[in-house]
Design a protein around this motif. Sequence first.
Motif, short mmCIF file in Angstrom:
data_model
loop_
_atom_site.label_atom_id
_atom_site.label_comp_id
_atom_site.label_asym_id
_atom_site.label_seq_id
_atom_site.Cartn_x
_atom_site.Cartn_y
_atom_site.Cartn_z
N LEU A 75 0.83 -1.20 0.00
CA LEU A 75 0.00 0.00 0.00
C LEU A 75 0.87 1.25 0.00
O LEU A 75 0.58 2.22 -0.69
CB LEU A 75 -0.94 0.00 1.21
CG LEU A 75 -1.95 -1.14 1.29
CD1 LEU A 75 -2.88 -0.95 2.47
CD2 LEU A 75 -2.77 -1.26 0.00
N GLY A 76 1.93 1.21 0.77
CA GLY A 76 2.86 2.34 0.84
C GLY A 76 3.46 2.65 -0.52
O GLY A 76 3.56 3.81 -0.92
N VAL B 149 3.84 5.94 -5.43
CA VAL B 149 3.90 6.00 -6.89
C VAL B 149 2.83 6.98 -7.42
O VAL B 149 3.07 7.72 -8.38
CB VAL B 149 3.74 4.56 -7.45
CG1 VAL B 149 3.22 4.56 -8.86
CG2 VAL B 149 5.08 3.84 -7.39
N ILE B 150 1.67 7.00 -6.78
CA ILE B 150 0.62 7.95 -7.21
C ILE B 150 1.05 9.38 -6.87
O ILE B 150 0.95 10.28 -7.71
CB ILE B 150 -0.75 7.60 -6.58
CG1 ILE B 150 -1.26 6.29 -7.16
CG2 ILE B 150 -1.76 8.73 -6.82
CD1 ILE B 150 -2.55 5.78 -6.57
N ILE B 151 1.56 9.56 -5.67
CA ILE B 151 2.01 10.92 -5.29
C ILE B 151 3.10 11.39 -6.26
O ILE B 151 3.08 12.53 -6.72
CB ILE B 151 2.53 10.93 -3.83
CG1 ILE B 151 1.40 10.63 -2.85
CG2 ILE B 151 3.17 12.29 -3.50
CD1 ILE B 151 1.84 10.36 -1.42
N ASP C 117 -6.91 3.36 1.49
CA ASP C 117 -5.71 3.67 2.28
C ASP C 117 -4.51 4.05 1.41
O ASP C 117 -3.62 4.75 1.87
CB ASP C 117 -5.34 2.47 3.17
CG ASP C 117 -6.49 2.09 4.08
OD1 ASP C 117 -7.36 2.95 4.32
OD2 ASP C 117 -6.56 0.93 4.52
N ALA C 118 -4.50 3.54 0.17
CA ALA C 118 -3.37 3.87 -0.70
C ALA C 118 -3.75 4.95 -1.72
O ALA C 118 -3.19 6.04 -1.71
CB ALA C 118 -2.88 2.61 -1.42
N MET C 119 -4.76 4.66 -2.57
CA MET C 119 -5.04 5.56 -3.69
C MET C 119 -5.66 6.90 -3.27
O MET C 119 -5.15 7.97 -3.63
CB MET C 119 -5.95 4.86 -4.69
CG MET C 119 -5.29 3.67 -5.35
SD MET C 119 -6.42 2.91 -6.53
CE MET C 119 -5.25 2.04 -7.55
N LEU D 179 2.32 -2.78 -9.58
CA LEU D 179 2.18 -2.73 -8.12
C LEU D 179 0.77 -3.14 -7.68
O LEU D 179 0.60 -3.89 -6.72
CB LEU D 179 2.48 -1.31 -7.61
CG LEU D 179 3.94 -0.91 -7.52
CD1 LEU D 179 4.06 0.55 -7.12
CD2 LEU D 179 4.69 -1.78 -6.51
N VAL D 180 -0.24 -2.62 -8.40
CA VAL D 180 -1.63 -2.96 -8.02
C VAL D 180 -1.88 -4.45 -8.27
O VAL D 180 -2.48 -5.13 -7.44
CB VAL D 180 -2.64 -2.07 -8.79
CG1 VAL D 180 -4.07 -2.51 -8.51
CG2 VAL D 180 -2.47 -0.61 -8.39
N LYS D 181 -1.37 -4.94 -9.40
CA LYS D 181 -1.55 -6.38 -9.69
C LYS D 181 -0.92 -7.24 -8.59
O LYS D 181 -1.52 -8.23 -8.15
CB LYS D 181 -0.91 -6.73 -11.04
CG LYS D 181 -1.75 -6.33 -12.24
CD LYS D 181 -1.02 -6.67 -13.54
CE LYS D 181 -1.69 -5.99 -14.71
NZ LYS D 181 -0.86 -5.96 -15.90
N ALA D 182 0.24 -6.84 -8.14
CA ALA D 182 0.93 -7.61 -7.08
C ALA D 182 0.15 -7.52 -5.77
O ALA D 182 -0.02 -8.53 -5.07
CB ALA D 182 2.34 -7.07 -6.90
#
Length: 214
Positions: free
Chosen positions: A5-6, A11-13, A41-43, A23-26
């Motif tokens: 999640l971190g 990566v989005i920031i 919590d992440a996006m 990353l999302v697939k993993a």
Amino acid sequence: MSNDLGQIKDVIIGGKHKEIEDLVKAAIKKEEVSLDSIINDAMIAAMDIVGQKFADSEIFVPEMLVSAMTMKKGLNIIKPLLQGDASESKGTIIICTVKGDMHDIGKNLVTMMLEGAGFNVVDLGVDLSVEKVIEQVEQVRPEILGLSALLTTTMPEMKKVIEALEEKGLRNNVKVIIGGAPVDAAFAQKIGADGYGDDATEAVRQARRLIAEN
Ligand code: B1M
């Protein structure tokens, strides 16, 4: 917060759009990571930080745009997993972002969740004039109209849509749900909306409630 999640958040920031899909697939494959936590919590948490950096003049529109693009690519990986059973529609919902407003990530997320919950959603896109919304309500005859606004300057458009529905004699045929960061329940009540969604999950709950009451 888990490492997955971190990383998605960072990566989005940072707007590193080439890295987000892997990353999302993993993260999806990991049992301990829920879709809900990837989204919230992440996006969404990342976009809140992006918004804060923009407000503090640490970043500018182009950076905000790349972060938005990165989040959208990530959401596209999640989208198929949110799809529900389309065999029996729970009702038809028209959704759009109001006139003057180009923000569509929240609306798209709400659309995905509504579709996942079995609603037939007609997404009209962004920057929709009152006239266009009314035209579509007359044509499609949805049970619910969903309006999204992300700017304090575009919130008044929601009131204009509701007034136009009344003027056209359509208000009794369609329930209106509103949402978006600057909108709250008090505003929804003030302008005569039937429901308010703080987030996509609440939008689905409101849609189910309004259909059940119909
Ligand atoms: Co803009 N922007 N932006 N922006 N942007 C905000 C909204 C802002 C808060 C940033 C800030 O200053 N901190 C600020 C608004 C300030 C205000 O009005 N008080 C702002 C500004 C100022 C602007 C511009 C004016 C900047 C400029 O040009 N100087 C400009 C306006 C353009 C326009 O629309 N006319 C602008 C442009 C952009 C980009 C194009 C670069 C990009 C949007 C790209 C896109 O959407 N395709 C962008 C972005 C990315 C943001 C932030 C950083 C993130 C928005 C987002 O996607 N969040 C945002 C700051 C922030 O919100 N933290 C900001 C994630 C999304 C999932 O959340 O949309 O809130 P959200 O949706 C939530 C809920 O609100 C709810 O459910 C969703 C899921 O939980 N929800 C509903 C939403 N709609 C719903 C409908 C429902 C129910 C629930 O029922 C129908």
